[in-house]
Design a protein around this motif. Sequence first.
Motif, PDB file in Angstrom:
ATOM      1  N   UNK A   4     -77.526  64.545  42.533  1.00  0.00           N
ATOM      2  CA  UNK A   4     -78.460  65.588  42.132  1.00  0.00           C
ATOM      3  C   UNK A   4     -78.464  65.802  40.622  1.00  0.00           C
ATOM      4  N   UNK A   5     -77.313  65.629  39.989  1.00  0.00           N
ATOM      5  CA  UNK A   5     -77.274  65.751  38.529  1.00  0.00           C
ATOM      6  C   UNK A   5     -78.016  64.617  37.844  1.00  0.00           C
ATOM      7  N   UNK A   6     -78.115  63.461  38.493  1.00  0.00           N
ATOM      8  CA  UNK A   6     -78.830  62.325  37.906  1.00  0.00           C
ATOM      9  C   UNK A   6     -80.349  62.453  38.034  1.00  0.00           C
ATOM     10  N   UNK A   7     -80.836  63.372  38.875  1.00  0.00           N
ATOM     11  CA  UNK A   7     -82.275  63.550  39.061  1.00  0.00           C
ATOM     12  C   UNK A   7     -82.847  64.483  37.983  1.00  0.00           C
ATOM     13  N   UNK A   8     -84.122  64.304  37.650  1.00  0.00           N
ATOM     14  CA  UNK A   8     -84.747  65.228  36.688  1.00  0.00           C
ATOM     15  C   UNK A   8     -84.761  66.657  37.233  1.00  0.00           C
ATOM     16  N   UNK A   9     -84.715  67.622  36.346  1.00  0.00           N
ATOM     17  CA  UNK A   9     -84.732  69.028  36.744  1.00  0.00           C
ATOM     18  C   UNK A   9     -86.074  69.342  37.407  1.00  0.00           C
ATOM     19  N   UNK A  10     -86.019  69.960  38.569  1.00  0.00           N
ATOM     20  CA  UNK A  10     -87.229  70.292  39.302  1.00  0.00           C
ATOM     21  C   UNK A  10     -87.725  69.190  40.215  1.00  0.00           C
ATOM     22  N   UNK A  11     -87.054  68.062  40.242  1.00  0.00           N
ATOM     23  CA  UNK A  11     -87.475  66.950  41.106  1.00  0.00           C
ATOM     24  C   UNK A  11     -87.300  67.343  42.577  1.00  0.00           C
ATOM     25  N   UNK A  12     -88.370  67.160  43.360  1.00  0.00           N
ATOM     26  CA  UNK A  12     -88.299  67.499  44.777  1.00  0.00           C
ATOM     27  C   UNK A  12     -87.553  66.420  45.539  1.00  0.00           C
ATOM     28  N   UNK A  13     -86.832  66.865  46.551  1.00  0.00           N
ATOM     29  CA  UNK A  13     -86.075  65.941  47.370  1.00  0.00           C
ATOM     30  C   UNK A  13     -86.837  65.536  48.619  1.00  0.00           C
ATOM     31  N   UNK A  14     -86.239  64.678  49.373  1.00  0.00           N
ATOM     32  CA  UNK A  14     -86.795  64.220  50.642  1.00  0.00           C
ATOM     33  C   UNK A  14     -85.814  64.568  51.746  1.00  0.00           C
ATOM     34  N   UNK A  15     -86.197  64.221  52.982  1.00  0.00           N
ATOM     35  CA  UNK A  15     -85.308  64.482  54.101  1.00  0.00           C
ATOM     36  C   UNK A  15     -84.076  63.596  54.065  1.00  0.00           C
ATOM     37  N   UNK A  16     -84.153  62.509  53.328  1.00  0.00           N
ATOM     38  CA  UNK A  16     -83.035  61.586  53.282  1.00  0.00           C
ATOM     39  C   UNK A  16     -82.160  61.785  52.044  1.00  0.00           C
ATOM     40  N   UNK A  17     -82.721  62.306  50.988  1.00  0.00           N
ATOM     41  CA  UNK A  17     -81.959  62.466  49.745  1.00  0.00           C
ATOM     42  C   UNK A  17     -82.407  63.752  49.056  1.00  0.00           C
ATOM     43  N   UNK A  18     -81.446  64.562  48.562  1.00  0.00           N
ATOM     44  CA  UNK A  18     -81.822  65.793  47.857  1.00  0.00           C
ATOM     45  C   UNK A  18     -82.389  65.495  46.475  1.00  0.00           C
ATOM     46  N   UNK A  19     -83.141  66.432  45.962  1.00  0.00           N
ATOM     47  CA  UNK A  19     -83.736  66.271  44.640  1.00  0.00           C
ATOM     48  C   UNK A  19     -82.870  66.861  43.547  1.00  0.00           C
ATOM     49  N   UNK A  20     -83.493  67.102  42.400  1.00  0.00           N
ATOM     50  CA  UNK A  20     -82.766  67.667  41.272  1.00  0.00           C
ATOM     51  C   UNK A  20     -82.613  69.173  41.393  1.00  0.00           C
ATOM     52  N   UNK A  21     -81.909  69.756  40.420  1.00  0.00           N
ATOM     53  CA  UNK A  21     -81.691  71.198  40.431  1.00  0.00           C
ATOM     54  C   UNK A  21     -82.884  71.922  39.835  1.00  0.00           C
ATOM     55  N   UNK A  22     -82.957  73.221  40.103  1.00  0.00           N
ATOM     56  CA  UNK A  22     -84.167  73.976  39.765  1.00  0.00           C
ATOM     57  C   UNK A  22     -84.261  74.330  38.292  1.00  0.00           C
ATOM     58  N   UNK A  23     -83.122  74.512  37.649  1.00  0.00           N
ATOM     59  CA  UNK A  23     -83.148  74.962  36.258  1.00  0.00           C
ATOM     60  C   UNK A  23     -81.992  74.321  35.499  1.00  0.00           C
ATOM     61  N   UNK A  24     -82.023  74.477  34.172  1.00  0.00           N
ATOM     62  CA  UNK A  24     -80.951  73.948  33.333  1.00  0.00           C
ATOM     63  C   UNK A  24     -79.648  74.705  33.565  1.00  0.00           C
ATOM     64  N   UNK A  25     -79.754  76.014  33.835  1.00  0.00           N
ATOM     65  CA  UNK A  25     -78.549  76.782  34.094  1.00  0.00           C
ATOM     66  C   UNK A  25     -77.832  76.323  35.343  1.00  0.00           C
ATOM     67  N   UNK A  26     -78.611  76.087  36.404  1.00  0.00           N
ATOM     68  CA  UNK A  26     -77.994  75.598  37.631  1.00  0.00           C
ATOM     69  C   UNK A  26     -77.409  74.209  37.420  1.00  0.00           C
ATOM     70  N   UNK A  27     -78.103  73.373  36.657  1.00  0.00           N
ATOM     71  CA  UNK A  27     -77.575  72.029  36.368  1.00  0.00           C
ATOM     72  C   UNK A  27     -76.243  72.119  35.647  1.00  0.00           C
ATOM     73  N   UNK A  28     -76.120  73.068  34.705  1.00  0.00           N
ATOM     74  CA  UNK A  28     -74.867  73.211  33.946  1.00  0.00           C
ATOM     75  C   UNK A  28     -73.724  73.654  34.855  1.00  0.00           C
ATOM     76  N   UNK A  29     -73.965  74.663  35.694  1.00  0.00           N
ATOM     77  CA  UNK A  29     -72.893  75.147  36.573  1.00  0.00           C
ATOM     78  C   UNK A  29     -72.484  74.082  37.586  1.00  0.00           C
ATOM     79  N   UNK A  30     -73.438  73.295  38.059  1.00  0.00           N
ATOM     80  CA  UNK A  30     -73.095  72.235  39.001  1.00  0.00           C
ATOM     81  C   UNK A  30     -72.316  71.107  38.305  1.00  0.00           C
TER      82      UNK A  30
END
Length: 545
Positions: free
Chosen positions: A119-145
């Motif tokens: 998820x950290x390797x995905x662009x911020x806001x990238x939508x996921x699929x049923x098989x793989x999750x997408x990116x995080x919603x914001x830069x703050x969430x990306x930092x904490x993760x």
Amino acid sequence: MSKKQIRTLDDPFVAPGPSGVAIRDRLKQLTPEDEKVLRLVGGHLGRLASLDLKQRCSDGLEHNSDMWAARKQALTAESSSRWAGSITKATHDQWALSRRCQLAHLQGLEAGARTLMHRLSQPIGEKGTKRAPGGYRSKGEWFYKSRRLAVLEHRLDVARAEREAGVVHVVRGGRRMLNTRHNLEKAGLTEDRWHERWEAERWFFAADGESGKRFGNETIRVTPDGEVSIRLPAPLAHLANSKHGRYVLASKVAFVHRGGEWRDRIEQNRAVAYRVHLDVRRGRWYLTASWTKPVVKTVPLETARARGMVGVDTNADHFAAYRLDRHGNPIGSPRRFAYDLSGTAEHRDAQIRHALTRLLHWTRQTGAQAVGIENLDFAAEKTREKHGRKKRFRQLISGMPTGKLKARIVSMAAEHGIAIVAVDPAYTSMWGDQHWRKPLTGKTRHMTRHDAASVAIGRRALGHPIRRRTAPPRHHQSDGAGHRTVQADRGDRGREETRHPVTERAQDARRRTGTTRTRETSTSNTVRDARSSGTWVQDPLLDTV
């Protein structure tokens, strides 16, 4: 657009029967002297068990049979040879269990770290699929993760190093009871009350059975009339009130459940293990008898399917069950067996046992010989890295007692002569809701998603596809090219019968209503309006230019 890839489904299988039996009875009318002796024996053996476990953990992966013999010899001097054998065996079982738990913890950390890295390797806001999750919603969430990933990687390195070195973490008495010491007010306990429970949990009062010995056990002996005698350890031999350093309790036991089977074993001098336990909250002493059973060959899968199946969908608060015949056709209405998983562990266990008892009794009433149930295992599916913000869903699956449920239903079903068929849980809820919820819903029958899933589980256990029917024959829709494979056979009239001709149905309808039908036209483009007055009308012709 490519179709969704469906994972490979595991084949159904008949779960093997139980390999052991345990029964329990209360030690009533104990004298103060009896309780004193039981406390002294449990405390003395518990101290020896703690020292032995410490030595086993320090040996780590270098442990061998010579070290085992040396430990047992050291314990024999302070107890007896049989007590020492029981202690060392329990120590090895506890160390092995800790290693398995350590491996499960390591796999959970690896799964969480993989998900975070993806998820950290995905662009911020990238939508996921049923098989793989997408990116995080914001830069703050990306930092904490990213900080969370660093923590997990550190824990993972420590866990790997400990596993390679053979280091395990074990708490005799339980880590939960240990942590309760720091929250006495929240637990509603005083320090003395907690200390009493803590010491009782750390006692060791169990003796392994021996085949060929009198009544199957020389250390803790129970006669057919219920007399209980204990071979005291060497330092406590002065407390004996019988010959050969034995202490006879004033209480007698009478195993009501499986008492006949237990009595047959001890009269034939077959091995029976015993354990003495104190319930501090109730102030009651209990004696548990256990023995192993030979592995019984399970019934073939085709035999289990011969008389139909009861499909069971496991949920957080109830079992949803549906009876199906051997062709996969639902019979009757759905049944639900509720339980409450809140409260203490004893209350939850009792709720599960009560719900399973009602389920198995109803299964016998229907005449089925097997129960189809999902092979659930949420061991690696509970982390927040897997399900994100779905906290309620994580709590839901964490509260489902899948491990205890497997053990309970297999042992209880074996006593009723019912086979357990385990199936792959993939897509049962989704496909059951898609193919069975609407067709089975009626004026007097309400179908939930869980009820439809129980039908899907039952059909999969019977070896049928979940969908209701296959495609019709090639040249026409009758049975000229053979009967459809996913419905009842021609000779079975229980769920499906030959439709009467249209003329006979129309005459029957006229007799019931007393009306006659008039047809305005015989052209092919006539339709029947279901919401009209019941007459046939003709579509208006299209005006073309």
